[in-house]
Design an enzyme around this catalytic site. Structure first.
Site, PDB file in Angstrom:
ATOM      1  N   GLY A 156       0.836  -1.199   0.000  1.00 17.99           N
ATOM      2  CA  GLY A 156       0.000   0.000   0.000  1.00 17.99           C
ATOM      3  C   GLY A 156       0.864   1.239   0.000  1.00 17.99           C
ATOM      4  O   GLY A 156       2.083   1.156   0.196  1.00 17.99           O
ATOM      5  N   LYS A 157       0.277   2.375  -0.226  1.00 16.30           N
ATOM      6  CA  LYS A 157       0.989   3.651  -0.132  1.00 16.30           C
ATOM      7  C   LYS A 157      -0.050   4.748  -0.076  1.00 16.30           C
ATOM      8  O   LYS A 157      -1.166   4.584  -0.583  1.00 16.30           O
ATOM      9  CB  LYS A 157       1.875   3.856  -1.363  1.00 16.30           C
ATOM     10  CG  LYS A 157       2.985   4.860  -1.154  1.00 16.30           C
ATOM     11  CD  LYS A 157       4.217   4.203  -0.560  1.00 16.30           C
ATOM     12  CE  LYS A 157       5.327   5.186  -0.289  1.00 16.30           C
ATOM     13  NZ  LYS A 157       6.581   4.496   0.067  1.00 16.30           N
ATOM     14  N   GLY A 158       0.321   5.865   0.547  1.00 18.88           N
ATOM     15  CA  GLY A 158      -0.613   6.981   0.618  1.00 18.88           C
ATOM     16  C   GLY A 158       0.117   8.285   0.438  1.00 18.88           C
ATOM     17  O   GLY A 158       1.358   8.324   0.421  1.00 18.88           O
TER      18      GLY A 158
END
Ligand code: NAD
Length: 426
Positions: A114-116
């Site tokens: 994931g990444k944000g």
């Protein structure tokens, strides 16, 4: 409808994502993967876009765009950092999330990718504005994150204080302290010993393996390190402690050379006081470009991406390159260097120490039982050298370079898990 689908494909055209997917396709060919699996790996599972309204210090309300991309959860909860930068866009976050999937799989961690991020220049925010931004963003993505669902961490523009605010906001909204919702926290609220230096230490463990494969030893070896921030300064320190001679270092202000070897603890103290290596007297000035071309045993590019390209690759004299930064050696340069016999430990292995110790932080938070630093470092060594060894065996068996081999090992693990879990519904 047609317009919507064009927009999604537009985001996925981001070069970072395209490069990552090219690696996935190449890896698929190396292991003769099931094409259905490769097709699934080429699309993110979920992209969350949120608006983040923030009251600024002058009382106006600004609305920022925030993202959280949950790329793949076959191996476990989503895991990856949060970036605050003015260039953050959905396509970049998708690309970074896919790279986290590949890194977590390669390291053998029980995590998906994931990444944000938020499109914002954090240097232009006051502390209060940054805190308000972080808390509202956390609240907006709150339903989608959690210790068993998705565990953010710091990235460019965010730090342990940002993680403390995220942890507090999530805990306030769920009603009890939940340290396991983010990693990279301060020690006092569930952070892990060894986290700060983990990426640099991991790079040195990888360097020891690379030296061994070249029939050389880190002890007494000459090393040049580009970038003297978190990764570069710790890598230099741990290599120095193991008897390597660090003959050159650099930061954004330029480089320093000393053929007898620099006293790294002394330089670190200088940087602590002066915020830069500039002004350190026990070395001659050298440019960042010339540092890369030094006749050293190993080069650690730990600053920026794309510093070794097809333009300077032929002139590189180092026998080993340890990619502390993300993407410092381009794909074209990798081919040239591979032909020259230079051993490249790719970023996906060499800078994996940070996420490995993030994993330890999460495990300790869940157990509410904390380890001492030597236990953390030993476990890090075990995991990162195993990833190196698996990639090395793949490289030998398939006659590919270490970057291709690492990707193949990663995709192979994902494929096995995806085939076992199957497709729901059938
Ligand atoms: P940092 O901001 O602490 O340090 C960056 C260093 O690079 C600084 O010393 C800076 O002066 C120097 N630098 C900037 N521009 C330069 C230039 N033009 N020439 C030479 N030096 C220059 O960042 P960091 O956390 O050490 O990260 C460095 C790299 O490692 C990035 O690519 C990052 O994505 C990657 N990385 C970091 C971690 C981590 O745990 N910190 C983990 C994985 C990957």
């Amino acid at each position: 409808m047609a317009q919507d689908s064009i927009m999604v494909e537009d985001h996925l055209r981001h070069p970072l994502f395209q490069n990552a997917m090219q690696s996935v396709e190449e890896a698929g060919k190396i292991i003769n993967a099931d094409p259905n699996i490769i097709n699934r790996l080429k699309k993110p599972k979920r992209c969350i876009i949120v608006s983040v309204p923030v009251r600024m210090d002058d009382s106006t309300v600004k609305v920022f765009s925030g993202y959280r991309v949950q790329y793949n959860s076959t191996l476990g909860p989503y895991k990856g950092g949060i970036r605050y930068h003015q260039d953050v866009c959905l396509g970049e976050v998708v690309g970074l999330a896919s790279l986290m999937m590949l890194k977590n799989s390669l390291m053998g961690l029980p995590y998906g990718g994931g990444k944000g991020g938020i499109t914002v220049d954090p240097t232009k925010l006051s502390r209060t504005e940054k805190q308000n931004l972080t808390r509202r963003y956390t609240s907006e993505i709150g339903p989608f994150i959690g210790p068993q669902k998705d565990i953010p961490a710091p990235d460019v523009g965010t730090d342990s204080q940002t993680m403390a605010w995220m942890m507090d906001t999530y805990s306030q909204e769920t009603g009890y302290a939940q340290p396991g919702v983010v990693t990279g926290k301060p020690i006092e609220i569930g952070g892990s010993l060894g986290r700060t230096g983990a990426t640099g230490l991991g790079a040195v463990y990888v360097a020891e393996k690379a030296f061994e494969k070249k029939g050389m030893s880190l002890k007494g070896a000459t090393i040049a390190v580009q970038g003297f921030g978190n990764v570069g300064s710790h890598a230099a320190l741990y290599a120095f402690e193991r008897g390597a001679k660090i003959v050159a270092i650099s930061d954004v202000s330029g480089g320093l050379f000393n053929g007898d070897g620099l006293n790294i603890p002394d330089v670190i103290e200088h940087v602590r006081i002066n915020k830069s290596i500039a002004g350190y007297s026990r070395g001659q000035k050298i440019s960042n470009e010339d540092l890369l071309l030094l006749d050293v045993d190993a080069l650690f590019p730990c600053a920026l991406e794309g510093v070794i390209t097809e333009k300077n690759a032929e002139k590189i004299k180092a026998k080993i390159i340890i990619e502390g930064a993300n993407g410092p050696v381009t794909n074209d340069a990798t081919k040239i260097l591979h032909k020259k016999g230079v051993f490249i430990a790719p970023d996906v292995i060499a800078n994996g120490g940070g996420v490995v110790v993030s994993y330890f932080e999460w495990v300790q938070d869940i157990m509410s039982f904390f380890w001492d630093e030597s236990e953390i470092n030993n476990r890090l060594k075990g995991i990162i050298t195993k990833a190196f060894d698996r990639s090395y065996v793949m490289a030998q068996e398939k006659n590919v370079d270490m970057r291709q081999a690492a990707m193949a090992v990663s995709v192979e693990r994902l494929q096995k898990a995806m085939l076992l879990r199957g497709l729901y519904p059938r």
